[in-house]
Design an enzyme around this catalytic site. Sequence first.
Site, PDB file in Angstrom:
ATOM      1  CB  VAL A   1      10.879   5.571  -5.127  1.00 54.12           C
ATOM      2  CG1 VAL A   1      11.727   4.399  -4.625  1.00 54.12           C
ATOM      3  CG2 VAL A   1      10.185   6.255  -3.960  1.00 54.12           C
TER       4      VAL A   1
ATOM      5  NE  ARG B   1      -4.123  -1.881   1.895  1.00 52.79           N
ATOM      6  CZ  ARG B   1      -4.985  -2.107   0.913  1.00 52.79           C
ATOM      7  NH1 ARG B   1      -5.076  -1.247  -0.095  1.00 52.79           N
ATOM      8  NH2 ARG B   1      -5.762  -3.181   0.912  1.00 52.79           N
TER       9      ARG B   1
ATOM     10  CG  HIS C   1       7.450   2.419  -8.425  1.00 54.08           C
ATOM     11  ND1 HIS C   1       8.680   3.035  -8.493  1.00 54.08           N
ATOM     12  CD2 HIS C   1       6.534   3.414  -8.326  1.00 54.08           C
ATOM     13  CE1 HIS C   1       8.508   4.346  -8.437  1.00 54.08           C
ATOM     14  NE2 HIS C   1       7.211   4.603  -8.341  1.00 54.08           N
TER      15      HIS C   1
HETATM   16  P1  AMP Z   1       6.820   7.717  -7.833  1.00 56.21           P
HETATM   17  O1  AMP Z   1       6.373   9.148  -7.753  1.00 56.21           O
HETATM   18  O2  AMP Z   1       6.300   7.032  -9.067  1.00 56.21           O
HETATM   19  O3  AMP Z   1       8.303   7.539  -7.651  1.00 56.21           O
HETATM   20  O4  AMP Z   1       6.075   6.990  -6.646  1.00 56.21           O
HETATM   21  C1  AMP Z   1       6.656   6.717  -5.411  1.00 56.21           C
HETATM   22  C2  AMP Z   1       5.532   6.421  -4.458  1.00 56.21           C
HETATM   23  O5  AMP Z   1       6.072   5.776  -3.335  1.00 56.21           O
HETATM   24  C3  AMP Z   1       4.770   7.653  -3.955  1.00 56.21           C
HETATM   25  O6  AMP Z   1       3.394   7.533  -4.291  1.00 56.21           O
HETATM   26  C4  AMP Z   1       4.998   7.619  -2.440  1.00 56.21           C
HETATM   27  O7  AMP Z   1       3.862   8.019  -1.720  1.00 56.21           O
HETATM   28  C5  AMP Z   1       5.327   6.155  -2.212  1.00 56.21           C
HETATM   29  N1  AMP Z   1       6.151   5.858  -1.061  1.00 56.21           N
HETATM   30  C6  AMP Z   1       7.266   6.501  -0.640  1.00 56.21           C
HETATM   31  N2  AMP Z   1       7.769   5.913   0.453  1.00 56.21           N
HETATM   32  C7  AMP Z   1       6.950   4.865   0.743  1.00 56.21           C
HETATM   33  C8  AMP Z   1       6.927   3.879   1.768  1.00 56.21           C
HETATM   34  N3  AMP Z   1       7.864   3.830   2.735  1.00 56.21           N
HETATM   35  N4  AMP Z   1       5.938   2.963   1.764  1.00 56.21           N
HETATM   36  C9  AMP Z   1       4.974   2.999   0.798  1.00 56.21           C
HETATM   37  N5  AMP Z   1       4.948   3.898  -0.193  1.00 56.21           N
HETATM   38  C10 AMP Z   1       5.911   4.840  -0.217  1.00 56.21           C
END
Ligand code: AMP
Length: 117
Positions: A100, A32, A104
């Site tokens: 990140v 999630r 994903h």
């Molecule tokens: P992106 O913008 O495609 O790199 O998406 C990264 C996603 O990871 C974002 O929607 C964040 O809210 C989510 N995210 C960051 N850290 C965590 C975490 N520790 N657990 C779950 N989701 C996370």
Amino acid sequence: MAYDPENIFARILRDEIPSTRVYEDDEFVAIRDVAPAAPTHILVLPRHEGVTGPADLEQADAPWVGRMVVVATQVAREQGLDADGYRLVMNWGRDAGQTVPHLHLHILGGRPMLGLA
Ligand code: AMP
């Protein structure tokens, strides 16, 4: 972009950081999102390391990336999203807001997401 094995998703996959897992198999873990952008917001993380995002992909990655998409549809179905629909999103780079650097796939559902695309 060089792959950093200390990125947050790599650490989640190694269980160094807690997450709420909704699915896992030999190749993928679905968690999630900690800051959900929709009532259901799940991230499918490949255990495969070394790919920072979609622009890093090569032809040889096609089989597991294809399986990742199919896994996302299975998770979406298990989450009850088939009837009303959902969006699968993969971000690359600044304009997409990628934060990140570990490839994903976002599963977003539970509300209308019209506009943009
Ligand atoms: P992106 O913008 O495609 O790199 O998406 C990264 C996603 O990871 C974002 O929607 C964040 O809210 C989510 N995210 C960051 N850290 C965590 C975490 N520790 N657990 C779950 N989701 C996370």
